[in-house]
Design a protein around this motif. Structure first.
Motif, mmCIF file in Angstrom:
data_model
loop_
_atom_site.group_PDB
_atom_site.id
_atom_site.type_symbol
_atom_site.label_atom_id
_atom_site.label_comp_id
_atom_site.label_asym_id
_atom_site.label_seq_id
_atom_site.Cartn_x
_atom_site.Cartn_y
_atom_site.Cartn_z
ATOM 1 N N GLY A 21 0.790 -1.226 0.000
ATOM 2 C CA GLY A 21 0.000 0.000 0.000
ATOM 3 C C GLY A 21 0.820 1.272 0.000
ATOM 4 O O GLY A 21 0.348 2.320 0.453
ATOM 5 N N GLY A 22 2.048 1.191 -0.483
ATOM 6 C CA GLY A 22 2.868 2.388 -0.614
ATOM 7 C C GLY A 22 3.739 2.722 0.580
ATOM 8 O O GLY A 22 4.540 3.654 0.522
ATOM 9 N N ILE A 23 3.640 1.957 1.665
ATOM 10 C CA ILE A 23 4.364 2.342 2.886
ATOM 11 C C ILE A 23 5.873 2.106 2.784
ATOM 12 O O ILE A 23 6.637 2.639 3.591
ATOM 13 N N LEU A 24 6.307 1.328 1.808
ATOM 14 C CA LEU A 24 7.741 1.041 1.681
ATOM 15 C C LEU A 24 8.463 2.034 0.766
ATOM 16 O O LEU A 24 9.691 1.977 0.650
ATOM 17 N N ALA A 25 7.729 2.907 0.116
ATOM 18 C CA ALA A 25 8.347 3.871 -0.796
ATOM 19 C C ALA A 25 9.380 4.717 -0.057
ATOM 20 O O ALA A 25 9.154 5.163 1.064
ATOM 21 N N GLY A 26 10.543 4.893 -0.701
ATOM 22 C CA GLY A 26 11.616 5.691 -0.124
ATOM 23 C C GLY A 26 12.652 4.869 0.621
ATOM 24 O O GLY A 26 13.735 5.374 0.914
ATOM 25 N N LYS A 27 12.355 3.618 0.908
ATOM 26 C CA LYS A 27 13.316 2.788 1.646
ATOM 27 C C LYS A 27 14.374 2.240 0.700
ATOM 28 O O LYS A 27 14.128 1.981 -0.470
ATOM 29 N N GLU A 28 15.576 2.066 1.251
ATOM 30 C CA GLU A 28 16.693 1.536 0.468
ATOM 31 C C GLU A 28 16.719 0.018 0.558
ATOM 32 O O GLU A 28 16.599 -0.559 1.638
ATOM 33 N N ILE A 29 16.889 -0.625 -0.589
ATOM 34 C CA ILE A 29 17.007 -2.087 -0.634
ATOM 35 C C ILE A 29 18.451 -2.460 -0.301
ATOM 36 O O ILE A 29 19.380 -2.017 -0.969
ATOM 37 N N GLN A 30 18.627 -3.277 0.737
ATOM 38 C CA GLN A 30 19.969 -3.710 1.134
ATOM 39 C C GLN A 30 20.315 -5.097 0.608
ATOM 40 O O GLN A 30 21.481 -5.371 0.316
ATOM 41 N N SER A 31 19.303 -5.958 0.491
ATOM 42 C CA SER A 31 19.542 -7.285 -0.094
ATOM 43 C C SER A 31 18.212 -7.882 -0.521
ATOM 44 O O SER A 31 17.149 -7.480 -0.028
ATOM 45 N N TYR A 91 10.147 -13.326 -2.354
ATOM 46 C CA TYR A 91 11.284 -12.444 -2.147
ATOM 47 C C TYR A 91 11.433 -12.093 -0.668
ATOM 48 O O TYR A 91 10.474 -11.687 -0.020
ATOM 49 N N GLU A 92 12.639 -12.275 -0.184
ATOM 50 C CA GLU A 92 12.993 -11.842 1.172
ATOM 51 C C GLU A 92 13.870 -10.599 1.007
ATOM 52 O O GLU A 92 14.987 -10.691 0.513
ATOM 53 N N VAL A 93 13.315 -9.452 1.374
ATOM 54 C CA VAL A 93 13.962 -8.172 1.098
ATOM 55 C C VAL A 93 14.356 -7.512 2.410
ATOM 56 O O VAL A 93 13.522 -7.367 3.321
ATOM 57 N N VAL A 94 15.623 -7.119 2.508
ATOM 58 C CA VAL A 94 16.090 -6.353 3.666
ATOM 59 C C VAL A 94 16.143 -4.892 3.255
ATOM 60 O O VAL A 94 16.745 -4.535 2.239
ATOM 61 N N LEU A 95 15.477 -4.052 4.062
ATOM 62 C CA LEU A 95 15.350 -2.631 3.757
ATOM 63 C C LEU A 95 15.963 -1.797 4.862
ATOM 64 O O LEU A 95 16.016 -2.194 6.019
ATOM 65 N N ALA A 96 16.403 -0.609 4.492
ATOM 66 C CA ALA A 96 16.880 0.382 5.469
ATOM 67 C C ALA A 96 16.030 1.629 5.312
ATOM 68 O O ALA A 96 15.707 2.034 4.197
ATOM 69 N N SER A 97 15.660 2.223 6.428
ATOM 70 C CA SER A 97 14.893 3.462 6.399
ATOM 71 C C SER A 97 15.805 4.641 6.653
ATOM 72 O O SER A 97 16.813 4.523 7.352
ATOM 73 N N PRO A 148 17.910 -2.421 10.204
ATOM 74 C CA PRO A 148 17.323 -2.929 8.960
ATOM 75 C C PRO A 148 16.017 -3.672 9.230
ATOM 76 O O PRO A 148 15.799 -4.197 10.324
ATOM 77 N N GLU A 149 15.179 -3.712 8.224
ATOM 78 C CA GLU A 149 13.876 -4.348 8.327
ATOM 79 C C GLU A 149 13.780 -5.421 7.251
ATOM 80 O O GLU A 149 14.105 -5.172 6.091
ATOM 81 N N MET A 150 13.354 -6.631 7.633
ATOM 82 C CA MET A 150 13.212 -7.713 6.660
ATOM 83 C C MET A 150 11.733 -7.929 6.375
ATOM 84 O O MET A 150 10.919 -8.010 7.293
ATOM 85 N N ILE A 151 11.403 -7.982 5.085
ATOM 86 C CA ILE A 151 10.021 -8.241 4.702
ATOM 87 C C ILE A 151 9.989 -9.425 3.736
ATOM 88 O O ILE A 151 10.953 -9.683 3.017
#
Length: 199
Positions: free
Chosen positions: A115-125, A174-180, A186-189
């Motif tokens: 729903g758009g809440i991840l926009a702007g986050k950096e993909i780390q892996s 997909y297992e995506v690690v993000l940084a805000s 880091p956050e894993m989704i």
């Protein structure tokens, strides 16, 4: 198409295709050595041909062929998927983001999964593969004019989901690690992905 991409081709077949490609470029490309010296391109072509020493499926061969073509540094010279293989990849779940690559870092520009809440986050892996490796693999296979990295980064961002499948062999889920921004944690989704027509 599934049989086409999983079938293994023997080294003699791969080398024959490679030699047709190389001969065609050397005979007909009007600016083959404009950005890359002949000695350097000859070395890259020779190394590529020498690497075709074991059976490969379609995707493996595509990944090998993309590198010497990108080394020509001509935006009008590229390796593309056959229509059948493109349709097959479009039936697979893609990473459900629009991605922008800036300064060799990948950011979610649009998020179609949460729903758009991840926009702007950096993909780390993604699936355990560091973003730096993902981006460097994509950049090395991207055909653009000269040494202008910003155009390469723009294009790999546009084709990020497809490139994950074709160039890196990554598949859903997909297992995506993000940084805000402003956070060291880091956050894993986990994301199932969306098919091309859904995107």
């Amino acid at each position: 198409a599934g049989a086409e991409t999983t079938k293994k081709f023997e080294p003699t077949q791969l080398r024959e295709d490679f030699q047709i490609m190389r001969h065609s470029l050397e005979e007909g490309h009007p600016g083959l050595y404009r950005y890359t010296k002949k000695t350097d391109l000859d070395r890259i072509f020779d190394e590529t041909e020498n690497s075709l020493n074991h059976p490969m499926d379609f995707y493996e061969f595509y990944r090998v062929m993309a590198l010497p073509i990108a080394a020509i540094k001509c935006g009008h010279t590229d390796v593309d998927l056959s229509p059948e293989v493109r349709k097959e990849t479009e039936r697979l779940p893609w990473l459900p983001f629009d991605v922008k690559v800036l300064d060799s870092r990948a950011y979610i520009f649009r998020d179609y999964a949460k729903g758009g809440i991840l926009a702007g986050k950096e993909i780390q892996s993604i699936n355990g593969v560091p973003a730096a490796r993902i981006i460097s693999t994509m950049l090395a296979a991207e055909s653009q004019d000269g040494d202008i990295q910003t155009s390469r980064q723009r294009v790999i961002g546009q084709h990020f989901g497809l490139n994950l499948i074709v160039l890196l062999g990554l598949r859903a889920p997909y297992e995506v690690v993000l940084a805000s921004s402003g956070s060291n944690q880091p956050e894993m989704i986990h994301i199932a992905g969306l098919k091309h027509e859904e995107l």
